[in-house]
Motif scaffolding. Structure first.
Motif, PDB file in Angstrom:
ATOM      1  N   LYS A  32       1.614  -4.563   6.717  1.00  0.00           N
ATOM      2  CA  LYS A  32       1.186  -5.934   6.974  1.00  0.00           C
ATOM      3  C   LYS A  32       1.536  -6.842   5.807  1.00  0.00           C
ATOM      4  O   LYS A  32       1.888  -6.375   4.737  1.00  0.00           O
ATOM      5  CB  LYS A  32      -0.319  -5.957   7.228  1.00  0.00           C
ATOM      6  CG  LYS A  32      -0.712  -5.158   8.467  1.00  0.00           C
ATOM      7  CD  LYS A  32      -2.126  -5.408   8.855  1.00  0.00           C
ATOM      8  CE  LYS A  32      -2.445  -4.696  10.152  1.00  0.00           C
ATOM      9  NZ  LYS A  32      -3.821  -4.934  10.554  1.00  0.00           N
ATOM     10  N   ASN A  33       1.370  -8.149   6.047  1.00  0.00           N
ATOM     11  CA  ASN A  33       1.532  -9.146   4.995  1.00  0.00           C
ATOM     12  C   ASN A  33       0.165  -9.526   4.440  1.00  0.00           C
ATOM     13  O   ASN A  33      -0.869  -9.205   5.013  1.00  0.00           O
ATOM     14  CB  ASN A  33       2.244 -10.391   5.544  1.00  0.00           C
ATOM     15  CG  ASN A  33       3.732 -10.188   5.660  1.00  0.00           C
ATOM     16  OD1 ASN A  33       4.365  -9.698   4.734  1.00  0.00           O
ATOM     17  ND2 ASN A  33       4.295 -10.567   6.800  1.00  0.00           N
ATOM     18  N   PHE A  34       0.183 -10.246   3.338  1.00  0.00           N
ATOM     19  CA  PHE A  34      -1.059 -10.628   2.664  1.00  0.00           C
ATOM     20  C   PHE A  34      -1.989 -11.449   3.548  1.00  0.00           C
ATOM     21  O   PHE A  34      -3.200 -11.359   3.420  1.00  0.00           O
ATOM     22  CB  PHE A  34      -0.755 -11.405   1.380  1.00  0.00           C
ATOM     23  CG  PHE A  34      -0.218 -10.540   0.276  1.00  0.00           C
ATOM     24  CD1 PHE A  34      -1.073  -9.868  -0.580  1.00  0.00           C
ATOM     25  CD2 PHE A  34       1.142 -10.402   0.086  1.00  0.00           C
ATOM     26  CE1 PHE A  34      -0.587  -9.060  -1.596  1.00  0.00           C
ATOM     27  CE2 PHE A  34       1.641  -9.614  -0.940  1.00  0.00           C
ATOM     28  CZ  PHE A  34       0.766  -8.941  -1.776  1.00  0.00           C
ATOM     29  N   ASN A  35      -1.447 -12.264   4.435  1.00  0.00           N
ATOM     30  CA  ASN A  35      -2.292 -13.135   5.252  1.00  0.00           C
ATOM     31  C   ASN A  35      -2.678 -12.504   6.590  1.00  0.00           C
ATOM     32  O   ASN A  35      -3.302 -13.145   7.416  1.00  0.00           O
ATOM     33  CB  ASN A  35      -1.629 -14.496   5.463  1.00  0.00           C
ATOM     34  CG  ASN A  35      -0.248 -14.378   6.075  1.00  0.00           C
ATOM     35  OD1 ASN A  35       0.297 -13.292   6.215  1.00  0.00           O
ATOM     36  ND2 ASN A  35       0.329 -15.506   6.429  1.00  0.00           N
ATOM     37  N   ASP A  36      -2.326 -11.239   6.822  1.00  0.00           N
ATOM     38  CA  ASP A  36      -2.718 -10.541   8.044  1.00  0.00           C
ATOM     39  C   ASP A  36      -4.162 -10.055   7.954  1.00  0.00           C
ATOM     40  O   ASP A  36      -4.717  -9.916   6.862  1.00  0.00           O
ATOM     41  CB  ASP A  36      -1.807  -9.331   8.289  1.00  0.00           C
ATOM     42  CG  ASP A  36      -0.390  -9.719   8.664  1.00  0.00           C
ATOM     43  OD1 ASP A  36      -0.184 -10.845   9.161  1.00  0.00           O
ATOM     44  OD2 ASP A  36       0.515  -8.899   8.444  1.00  0.00           O
ATOM     45  N   ASP A  37      -4.745  -9.756   9.105  1.00  0.00           N
ATOM     46  CA  ASP A  37      -6.085  -9.173   9.160  1.00  0.00           C
ATOM     47  C   ASP A  37      -5.998  -7.726   8.668  1.00  0.00           C
ATOM     48  O   ASP A  37      -5.317  -6.894   9.274  1.00  0.00           O
ATOM     49  CB  ASP A  37      -6.624  -9.220  10.588  1.00  0.00           C
ATOM     50  CG  ASP A  37      -8.011  -8.607  10.730  1.00  0.00           C
ATOM     51  OD1 ASP A  37      -8.651  -8.271   9.711  1.00  0.00           O
ATOM     52  OD2 ASP A  37      -8.462  -8.461  11.885  1.00  0.00           O
ATOM     53  N   LEU A  38      -6.671  -7.436   7.573  1.00  0.00           N
ATOM     54  CA  LEU A  38      -6.638  -6.105   6.974  1.00  0.00           C
ATOM     55  C   LEU A  38      -7.947  -5.350   7.182  1.00  0.00           C
ATOM     56  O   LEU A  38      -8.167  -4.315   6.565  1.00  0.00           O
ATOM     57  CB  LEU A  38      -6.346  -6.222   5.465  1.00  0.00           C
ATOM     58  CG  LEU A  38      -5.068  -6.966   5.095  1.00  0.00           C
ATOM     59  CD1 LEU A  38      -4.988  -7.173   3.599  1.00  0.00           C
ATOM     60  CD2 LEU A  38      -3.848  -6.246   5.618  1.00  0.00           C
TER      61      LEU A  38
ATOM     62  N   GLY B 184      -8.015  -0.388  10.538  1.00  0.00           N
ATOM     63  CA  GLY B 184      -6.883   0.521  10.440  1.00  0.00           C
ATOM     64  C   GLY B 184      -6.543   0.897   9.010  1.00  0.00           C
ATOM     65  O   GLY B 184      -7.254   0.576   8.062  1.00  0.00           O
ATOM     66  N   ARG B 185      -5.433   1.591   8.882  1.00  0.00           N
ATOM     67  CA  ARG B 185      -4.905   2.003   7.577  1.00  0.00           C
ATOM     68  C   ARG B 185      -3.726   1.094   7.270  1.00  0.00           C
ATOM     69  O   ARG B 185      -2.668   1.214   7.889  1.00  0.00           O
ATOM     70  CB  ARG B 185      -4.474   3.464   7.632  1.00  0.00           C
ATOM     71  CG  ARG B 185      -5.647   4.400   7.903  1.00  0.00           C
ATOM     72  CD  ARG B 185      -5.213   5.845   8.060  1.00  0.00           C
ATOM     73  NE  ARG B 185      -4.449   6.298   6.904  1.00  0.00           N
ATOM     74  CZ  ARG B 185      -3.281   6.961   6.997  1.00  0.00           C
ATOM     75  NH1 ARG B 185      -2.756   7.242   8.169  1.00  0.00           N
ATOM     76  NH2 ARG B 185      -2.654   7.339   5.908  1.00  0.00           N
ATOM     77  N   ASN B 186      -3.919   0.187   6.340  1.00  0.00           N
ATOM     78  CA  ASN B 186      -2.951  -0.871   6.089  1.00  0.00           C
ATOM     79  C   ASN B 186      -2.208  -0.670   4.773  1.00  0.00           C
ATOM     80  O   ASN B 186      -2.736  -0.100   3.820  1.00  0.00           O
ATOM     81  CB  ASN B 186      -3.661  -2.221   6.066  1.00  0.00           C
ATOM     82  CG  ASN B 186      -4.395  -2.486   7.355  1.00  0.00           C
ATOM     83  OD1 ASN B 186      -3.806  -2.434   8.414  1.00  0.00           O
ATOM     84  ND2 ASN B 186      -5.688  -2.743   7.271  1.00  0.00           N
ATOM     85  N   LEU B 187      -0.992  -1.194   4.756  1.00  0.00           N
ATOM     86  CA  LEU B 187      -0.161  -1.179   3.561  1.00  0.00           C
ATOM     87  C   LEU B 187       0.528  -2.526   3.453  1.00  0.00           C
ATOM     88  O   LEU B 187       1.091  -3.024   4.432  1.00  0.00           O
ATOM     89  CB  LEU B 187       0.897  -0.070   3.658  1.00  0.00           C
ATOM     90  CG  LEU B 187       1.941  -0.017   2.555  1.00  0.00           C
ATOM     91  CD1 LEU B 187       1.293   0.366   1.223  1.00  0.00           C
ATOM     92  CD2 LEU B 187       3.040   0.948   2.917  1.00  0.00           C
ATOM     93  N   ILE B 188       0.438  -3.123   2.275  1.00  0.00           N
ATOM     94  CA  ILE B 188       1.157  -4.366   1.996  1.00  0.00           C
ATOM     95  C   ILE B 188       2.326  -4.023   1.094  1.00  0.00           C
ATOM     96  O   ILE B 188       2.156  -3.422   0.036  1.00  0.00           O
ATOM     97  CB  ILE B 188       0.234  -5.403   1.314  1.00  0.00           C
ATOM     98  CG1 ILE B 188      -0.892  -5.809   2.250  1.00  0.00           C
ATOM     99  CG2 ILE B 188       1.049  -6.613   0.871  1.00  0.00           C
ATOM    100  CD1 ILE B 188      -1.918  -6.717   1.620  1.00  0.00           C
TER     101      ILE B 188
END
Length: 139
Positions: free
Chosen positions: A28-34, A37-41
Motif C-alpha cells: 500500500k501507499n502512505f495514504n491508504d487505509d492500513l 490486513g498485513r500491510n507493507l509500504i
C-alpha cells in the motif's frame, strides 16, 4: 571486498521483491487505509542516484508494485533540475509510483529557517512534477 560480503544489486532486489510478493502482504501507499490486513509500504529515499531509482521503479512496475520515491532537492550528489533528472522523476510517476520530498533538516539551526527551506524545496519539487506533494521524508 571480503568473500563473505554481499552486494545489493538489481538481482538481489528482484529476489527480495519475489519474497515480498510470495508473503501475500498488501502493498500500500502512505495514504491508504492500513487498519486491516498485513500491510507493507514500499519507499525509497533517493540520496545519490536518480537513474538507479528509475531502475528500481521499472522493476517494481514489472511486478505490479507501487512505491513512493523521496527525492532531495538540496544535495551535492545530483541536480534535480537537469532535464535528465526531471525526465527520470516524471518517468517514475508515469510508472504509477508516487513522489515525495526527501528533506535534510539537519543543515538548519532553527525551526523558522528549516520550515521556510522545506516549503521552498516542496515548491521546487511540485513545480518539477506539476502536481502537489503530500508527503515529506526527513533525512
Amino acid at each position: 571486498m571480503k568473500n563473505n560480503e554481499q552486494i545489493f544489486d538489481l538481482s538481489s532486489y528482484r529476489t527480495l521483491l519475489r519474497y515480498l510478493l510470495a508473503s501475500k502482504l498488501d502493498i500500500k501507499n502512505f495514504n491508504d487505509d492500513l487498519s486491516k490486513g498485513r500491510n507493507l509500504i514500499m519507499r525509497h529515499d533517493i540520496d545519490f542516484c536518480p537513474a538507479r531509482a528509475l531502475e528500481l521503479a521499472e522493476l517494481e512496475r514489472r511486478n505490479n508494485i507501487k512505491s513512493t520515491f523521496f527525492f532531495l532537492v538540496n544535495t551535492d550528489f545530483y541536480n534535480l533540475n537537469t532535464n535528465e533528472n526531471i525526465n527520470i522523476v516524471k518517468k517514475i510517476l508515469s510508472l504509477g509510483h508516487k513522489i515525495g520530498l526527501h528533506f535534510d533538516a539537519d543543515i538548519y539551526t532553527d525551526y523558522v529557517s528549516m520550515n521556510k527551506a522545506c516549503k521552498n524545496e516542496l515548491n521546487i519539487l511540485e513545480n518539477i512534477i506539476s502536481r502537489d506533494i503530500d508527503i515529506i521524508s526527513f533525512h
